[in-house]
Design a protein around this motif. Structure first.
Motif, PDB file in Angstrom:
ATOM      1  N   GLY A 207       9.251   5.959  -4.803  1.00 13.53           N
ATOM      2  CA  GLY A 207       8.306   5.788  -5.900  1.00 13.53           C
ATOM      3  C   GLY A 207       8.212   4.364  -6.398  1.00 13.53           C
ATOM      4  O   GLY A 207       7.390   4.061  -7.269  1.00 13.53           O
ATOM      5  N   GLN A 208       9.041   3.456  -5.852  1.00 14.21           N
ATOM      6  CA  GLN A 208       9.036   2.063  -6.302  1.00 14.21           C
ATOM      7  C   GLN A 208       8.753   1.132  -5.124  1.00 14.21           C
ATOM      8  O   GLN A 208       7.615   0.948  -4.732  1.00 14.21           O
ATOM      9  CB  GLN A 208      10.380   1.731  -6.952  1.00 14.21           C
ATOM     10  N   ALA A 209       9.789   0.550  -4.560  1.00 20.49           N
ATOM     11  CA  ALA A 209       9.618  -0.512  -3.568  1.00 20.49           C
ATOM     12  C   ALA A 209       8.863  -0.057  -2.324  1.00 20.49           C
ATOM     13  O   ALA A 209       8.079  -0.817  -1.757  1.00 20.49           O
ATOM     14  CB  ALA A 209      10.994  -1.054  -3.173  1.00 20.49           C
ATOM     15  N   TYR A 210       9.086   1.182  -1.901  1.00 21.28           N
ATOM     16  CA  TYR A 210       8.498   1.635  -0.636  1.00 21.28           C
ATOM     17  C   TYR A 210       7.233   2.464  -0.835  1.00 21.28           C
ATOM     18  O   TYR A 210       6.726   3.040   0.119  1.00 21.28           O
ATOM     19  CB  TYR A 210       9.539   2.444   0.138  1.00 21.28           C
ATOM     20  N   ARG A 211       6.724   2.505  -2.047  1.00 18.28           N
ATOM     21  CA  ARG A 211       5.584   3.373  -2.334  1.00 18.28           C
ATOM     22  C   ARG A 211       4.340   2.960  -1.549  1.00 18.28           C
ATOM     23  O   ARG A 211       3.713   3.790  -0.890  1.00 18.28           O
ATOM     24  CB  ARG A 211       5.275   3.352  -3.836  1.00 18.28           C
ATOM     25  N   GLU A 212       3.976   1.665  -1.638  1.00 20.64           N
ATOM     26  CA  GLU A 212       2.775   1.218  -0.959  1.00 20.64           C
ATOM     27  C   GLU A 212       2.941   1.250   0.557  1.00 20.64           C
ATOM     28  O   GLU A 212       2.027   1.613   1.291  1.00 20.64           O
ATOM     29  CB  GLU A 212       2.398  -0.205  -1.399  1.00 20.64           C
ATOM     30  N   VAL A 213       4.132   0.869   1.025  1.00 24.58           N
ATOM     31  CA  VAL A 213       4.371   0.813   2.463  1.00 24.58           C
ATOM     32  C   VAL A 213       4.285   2.199   3.093  1.00 24.58           C
ATOM     33  O   VAL A 213       3.722   2.382   4.174  1.00 24.58           O
ATOM     34  CB  VAL A 213       5.737   0.179   2.754  1.00 24.58           C
ATOM     35  N   LEU A 214       4.842   3.193   2.409  1.00 23.43           N
ATOM     36  CA  LEU A 214       4.819   4.556   2.920  1.00 23.43           C
ATOM     37  C   LEU A 214       3.580   5.323   2.487  1.00 23.43           C
ATOM     38  O   LEU A 214       3.448   6.513   2.752  1.00 23.43           O
ATOM     39  CB  LEU A 214       6.073   5.314   2.447  1.00 23.43           C
ATOM     40  N   ASP A 215       2.686   4.613   1.801  1.00 26.98           N
ATOM     41  CA  ASP A 215       1.430   5.204   1.331  1.00 26.98           C
ATOM     42  C   ASP A 215       1.690   6.416   0.440  1.00 26.98           C
ATOM     43  O   ASP A 215       1.071   7.473   0.572  1.00 26.98           O
ATOM     44  CB  ASP A 215       0.541   5.604   2.507  1.00 26.98           C
ATOM     45  N   LEU A 216       2.667   6.232  -0.459  1.00 21.03           N
ATOM     46  CA  LEU A 216       3.003   7.290  -1.403  1.00 21.03           C
ATOM     47  C   LEU A 216       2.457   6.928  -2.771  1.00 21.03           C
ATOM     48  O   LEU A 216       2.304   5.763  -3.096  1.00 21.03           O
ATOM     49  CB  LEU A 216       4.524   7.472  -1.496  1.00 21.03           C
ATOM     50  N   ALA A 217       2.163   7.918  -3.568  1.00 25.54           N
ATOM     51  CA  ALA A 217       1.623   7.669  -4.897  1.00 25.54           C
ATOM     52  C   ALA A 217       2.222   8.653  -5.882  1.00 25.54           C
ATOM     53  O   ALA A 217       1.527   9.331  -6.614  1.00 25.54           O
ATOM     54  CB  ALA A 217       0.111   7.765  -4.895  1.00 25.54           C
ATOM     55  N   MET A 218       3.541   8.781  -5.867  1.00 30.63           N
ATOM     56  CA  MET A 218       4.200   9.755  -6.745  1.00 30.63           C
ATOM     57  C   MET A 218       3.944   9.452  -8.205  1.00 30.63           C
ATOM     58  O   MET A 218       3.696  10.348  -9.003  1.00 30.63           O
ATOM     59  CB  MET A 218       5.691   9.772  -6.465  1.00 30.63           C
ATOM     60  N   SER A 219       4.008   8.166  -8.570  1.00 31.62           N
ATOM     61  CA  SER A 219       3.863   7.811  -9.973  1.00 31.62           C
ATOM     62  C   SER A 219       2.495   8.195 -10.498  1.00 31.62           C
ATOM     63  O   SER A 219       2.355   8.643 -11.625  1.00 31.62           O
ATOM     64  CB  SER A 219       4.103   6.309 -10.157  1.00 31.62           C
TER      65      SER A 219
END
Length: 372
Positions: A207-219
């Motif tokens: 949810g922080q450092a790897y969010r954009e890289v893993l294409d996650l948008a938990m927040s």
């Protein structure tokens, strides 16, 4: 409430990208003056993260050199939060072992909750210079109170986990970590702490450092900010408890662990930055970095001296809790000299000195001792 008050230019200043906090979950332990001394450097790192010297837009003419120096300063300062949490966990573990897990939790929460309540009211009601200029003092208080009530009613969970100012999140995060630790220790299931810490830390990274890289948008998708609550502080707090029940390795091992963790953090942040991720609050390298710093302080109690820095270190709770309001005052009174590189670099030291002096002064008044 300073973070809700508009800046003199009628635009809201962007929130800093890094939110850090001091080790205020345990009283000063004089047997380890190096722990208090390192808090001074960590507090200065906190202020650098918030004041963002040489940040893009802070100078009339940004250059690639100033932007690189800004990034390096911000990345190096990321050691502060893991250090604070692991130290807090270490002393919580010692207290739980000496007395009982629930008594240790009770003692910790009795220190932190008055701070959380007092500073929430402080930031919720005390207007900034701009609010006073625009509404008057009483009008500024009413305006801040109205904004605070609206914030509390619209997002009560975020308020409980973050507070009325951006830096207060550390207090409830520490209480949550201590509560989870107390339950697991009381149940005599300390091994569960490893799996819980691993799960929380992994979820937090996603949810922080790897969010954009893993294409996650938990927040954004689930309304979860993995900086606050149990996701960030609890795993490193648990690591501190683990350290409290183990021996201290050699200075060489501690230095190797800390430097290796910092190097891993810098490489990690740089690679992720090149992949489009923003500089975030913690990385995988945060774990060995925190561990090495704690081992270094425990194995070398006098490494930073035994008088001046340890004494200053005992003022860091107050420095952290009030420095953001002072920073806002500097910004709104145009006292942040954006045209001067030297003064931008000196600003964290100026804010530290003023905050430390105010903390020392206010501690002479008995009611303020419990909240500073």
């Amino acid at each position: 409430m300073h973070y809700l008050a508009p800046a003199p230019s009628d635009r809201v200043l962007p929130a800093p990208t890094n939110f850090t906090a001091p080790a205020i979950t345990a009283p000063a332990v004089r047997a380890y003056p190096s722990i208090d001394a390192l808090r001074v450097f960590a507090a200065l790192a906190v202020i650098c993260l918030h004041s963002e010297p040489l940040a893009p837009g802070h100078l009339e003419d940004d250059t690639s050199l100033t932007e690189t120096v800004y990034w390096i300063i911000q990345a190096l300062c990321l050691f502060a939060v893991p250090y604070f949490f692991i130290v807090s966990g270490y002393f919580f573990g010692k207290d739980a072992e000496k007395h009982s897990p629930f008594l240790a939790f009770k003692r910790l929460s009795r220190r932190l909750m008055p701070m959380f309540l007092f500073w929430n009211l402080f930031y919720a009601l005390l207007p900034t210079p701009y609010a006073i200029h625009r509404y008057g003092f009483l009008g500024g208080i009413r305006n801040c109170a109205a904004l605070f009530v609206d914030y509390l009613l619209t997002n009560p969970l975020h308020f409980l986990l973050n507070g009325s100012s951006m830096q207060l999140w550390f207090l409830p995060a520490s209480v949550i970590a201590a509560a989870l630790a107390a339950v697991l220790l009381k149940l005599k299931r300390p091994w569960l702490m490893f799996f819980l810490a691993l799960g929380l830390f992994t979820f937090g990274l996603m949810g922080q450092a790897y969010r954009e890289v893993l294409d996650l948008a938990m927040s954004s998708s689930f309304g979860i900010n993995t900086r606050i609550g149990p996701f960030y502080g609890t795993p490193i707090f648990f690591l501190g408890i683990w350290c409290s029940r183990r021996g201290v390795p050699t200075k060489h091992t501690a230095l190797l662990c800390a430097l290796g963790g910092m190097l891993l953090l810098l490489v990690e942040a740089n690679v992720l930055d090149r992949l489009g991720a923003l500089l975030c609050h913690y990385y995988i390298g945060s774990v060995p970095l925190a561990l090495g710093l704690l081992w270094l302080c425990l194995g070398s109690p006098g490494i930073f001296g035994k008088e001046l820095l340890p004494r200053l270190g005992r003022l860091t709770p107050g420095v952290y809790l009030m420095h953001t309001y002072l920073l806002t005052m500097f910004e709104q009174l145009s006292l942040v000299f954006f045209e001067s590189i030297l003064l931008q670099l000196l600003l964290p030291f100026i804010l530290f000195a003023i905050s430390a002096a105010l903390t020392l002064l206010l501690r002479q008044v008995p009611p303020f001792r419990q909240v500073l």
